[in-house]
Design a protein around this motif. Sequence first.
Motif, PDB file in Angstrom:
ATOM      1  N   CYS A 190       0.656  -1.066  -0.160  1.00  0.00           N
ATOM      2  CA  CYS A 190      -0.106  -0.049  -0.071  1.00  0.00           C
ATOM      3  C   CYS A 190       0.933   1.308  -0.163  1.00  0.00           C
ATOM      4  O   CYS A 190       1.603   1.493   1.070  1.00  0.00           O
ATOM      5  CB  CYS A 190      -1.139   0.179   1.334  1.00  0.00           C
ATOM      6  SG  CYS A 190      -1.841   1.587   1.281  1.00  0.00           S
ATOM      7  N   GLY A 228      -0.095   4.205   0.287  1.00  0.00           N
ATOM      8  CA  GLY A 228      -0.672   5.016   1.445  1.00  0.00           C
ATOM      9  C   GLY A 228       0.098   4.760   2.555  1.00  0.00           C
ATOM     10  O   GLY A 228       0.537   5.766   3.434  1.00  0.00           O
ATOM     11  N   CYS A 229       0.212   3.693   2.990  1.00  0.00           N
ATOM     12  CA  CYS A 229       0.953   3.151   4.457  1.00  0.00           C
ATOM     13  C   CYS A 229       2.360   3.023   4.177  1.00  0.00           C
ATOM     14  O   CYS A 229       3.011   2.945   5.047  1.00  0.00           O
ATOM     15  CB  CYS A 229       0.109   1.846   4.805  1.00  0.00           C
ATOM     16  SG  CYS A 229      -1.272   1.926   5.316  1.00  0.00           S
ATOM     17  N   LYS A 246       1.244  -5.375   2.853  1.00  0.00           N
ATOM     18  CA  LYS A 246       0.333  -6.006   3.617  1.00  0.00           C
ATOM     19  C   LYS A 246       0.208  -7.509   3.588  1.00  0.00           C
ATOM     20  O   LYS A 246       0.381  -8.021   2.515  1.00  0.00           O
ATOM     21  CB  LYS A 246      -0.936  -5.364   2.975  1.00  0.00           C
ATOM     22  CG  LYS A 246      -1.006  -3.623   3.156  1.00  0.00           C
ATOM     23  CD  LYS A 246      -1.297  -3.275   4.614  1.00  0.00           C
ATOM     24  CE  LYS A 246      -1.416  -1.626   4.737  1.00  0.00           C
ATOM     25  NZ  LYS A 246      -1.808  -1.472   6.000  1.00  0.00           N
ATOM     26  N   CYS A 278      -6.672  -1.612   1.634  1.00  0.00           N
ATOM     27  CA  CYS A 278      -5.896  -1.436   2.869  1.00  0.00           C
ATOM     28  C   CYS A 278      -7.039  -0.605   3.688  1.00  0.00           C
ATOM     29  O   CYS A 278      -8.036   0.091   3.190  1.00  0.00           O
ATOM     30  CB  CYS A 278      -5.005  -0.396   2.601  1.00  0.00           C
ATOM     31  SG  CYS A 278      -4.632   0.533   4.018  1.00  0.00           S
ATOM     32  N   GLU A 327      -7.155   1.609   5.568  1.00  0.00           N
ATOM     33  CA  GLU A 327      -6.848   2.990   6.034  1.00  0.00           C
ATOM     34  C   GLU A 327      -6.866   3.526   4.682  1.00  0.00           C
ATOM     35  O   GLU A 327      -7.064   4.990   4.530  1.00  0.00           O
ATOM     36  CB  GLU A 327      -5.363   3.204   6.478  1.00  0.00           C
ATOM     37  CG  GLU A 327      -5.230   2.898   7.879  1.00  0.00           C
ATOM     38  CD  GLU A 327      -5.622   4.005   8.907  1.00  0.00           C
ATOM     39  OE1 GLU A 327      -5.266   5.094   8.524  1.00  0.00           O
ATOM     40  OE2 GLU A 327      -6.179   3.804   9.894  1.00  0.00           O
ATOM     41  N   HIS A 328      -6.680   2.934   3.638  1.00  0.00           N
ATOM     42  CA  HIS A 328      -6.559   3.716   2.397  1.00  0.00           C
ATOM     43  C   HIS A 328      -7.534   3.161   1.260  1.00  0.00           C
ATOM     44  O   HIS A 328      -7.548   1.856   0.991  1.00  0.00           O
ATOM     45  CB  HIS A 328      -5.137   3.920   1.789  1.00  0.00           C
ATOM     46  CG  HIS A 328      -4.330   4.563   2.648  1.00  0.00           C
ATOM     47  ND1 HIS A 328      -3.429   3.780   3.365  1.00  0.00           N
ATOM     48  CD2 HIS A 328      -4.180   6.022   2.822  1.00  0.00           C
ATOM     49  CE1 HIS A 328      -2.786   4.762   4.214  1.00  0.00           C
ATOM     50  NE2 HIS A 328      -3.273   6.148   3.737  1.00  0.00           N
TER      51      HIS A 328
HETATM   52 ZN   LIG Z   1      -2.961   2.026   3.519  1.00  0.00          ZN
END
Ligand SMILES: [Zn+2]
Length: 476
Positions: A127, A129-130, A134, A144, A146-147
């Motif tokens: 990811c 974003g992170c 994962k 994800c 979160e994203h």
């Molecule tokens: Zn993420």
Amino acid sequence: MSENKTVYITTAIDYVNSIPHVGHAVEKIQADVLARQYRQKNDVFFLSGVDENSLKNVLAAKKAGMDTADFVAKNSSEFEGLKELLNLSYDKFIHTTSKQHFDGCKKMWQALKPEDLYKKNYKGYYCVGCEEFKTEADLCDGKCPEHDSPLEIVEEENYFFKLSNYQEKLLELIENDEIEIIPSFRRNETLSFIRGGLEDFSVSRSKERAQNWGVPVPGDEDQIMYVWVDALANYITALGYSSDDDEYKKFWLNGDNITHMIGKGIMRFHAVYWIALLLSAGLRLPKKIYVHEYLTIDGKKMSKSIGNVIFPQEIIDRYGRDATRYILLSSLPYNSDGDLTWEKMDAKYTADLCNGIGNLNQRVLSMINRYGIELHTFESDPINTAEYIEKFKFAEGLEQVINSVGQVNRMIDDEKPWEKIKSGENKAAEATLNQAYSELKQIASSLDVFMPETAEKMKIQLETLKPEPLFPRIES
Ligand SMILES: [Zn+2]
């Protein structure tokens, strides 16, 4: 309350792929309140900053059609500008593109035990974003949690850190509260994550995937440090770890209280990765990790794609700087997400600030003036906000202040000093207004850390006895 200790308070360092919204702002305000509280009796160093080395920033710059360094500098200045905008009392704001940070990261890398680092080929879901790989278990509907952006499959040779070497030690430290994770439900969550088994994690990426942006791995220039080692190290590099500066020795090495304040999305990296890295490097550990929840907007997560992002400036434009601090702090409870809407913010501003603190200040001082009340020394008990603040209960601490405002307002409504004056019971009116005056003083001093400008204005007015509106009414 603790006294004469050194206290080191850090916020998360934010990615600068966009400009700060109220979610970023509230964490910085919470940390500022804690720093101001401790500063009353302790030696405090308060750090905030930005993560400039992330690949996210490179990708965002590309999207904006800008040079990465220019893009990063532009957005970093927006984050740095929060200091002035929100009246934050940072002692330092770290830029991770600085030489001091690069030198510190390299020193920390070299301090890691050689047996904790190894190179291997890795292929997995990544990811952006992170900035992490994962596992299937991390994903929600293949994405994800979160994203929203789709995951990439990435294969490359990286350095890995043997996190599994630290499983037992981490459990012991957290179980014994040598490292306190606050609130306790976050501590329990971390413990069960560790008990579930720790997987080694990547601590570098290829220079190519990193687009040659970030801190090079010492002795292997084809690798760039992976975001977590680089970003987490900011907490020590900012104090001058690379050159063993006095501030590093004072606030980290020999520090009494080291507190990291972060959002729930990055808890694992602080409570697990960071501690393991410090153990491997033979460095001292932080004392507390406080994990805050998120502000949502009308029940939804703030997101550019939904278009519901609120920026601090918009709230300041409507209510002013101190009121913005109040609204954001009081909207985020200790142990659950808090929700904002303009309606809720208007209601809070009007009830707690205009009709609450503002009105109490106005009526008490004008009656003292009008009736020529003589003021004697009358000591009310202080409002016990310190205990709440030191337990990271900021909204709950403010609630104590607002409760006190309500009590004093009710006392005045019940005692009706204006009627007492009319019927010649001057002594009774004097007693009521003296008590109200001294409670108002306590209210003003409890606001020192939450709303420093308002506290200051109130203290001046308590001296001059000339009330001026503290919170102008807003037009709906
Ligand atoms: Zn993420």
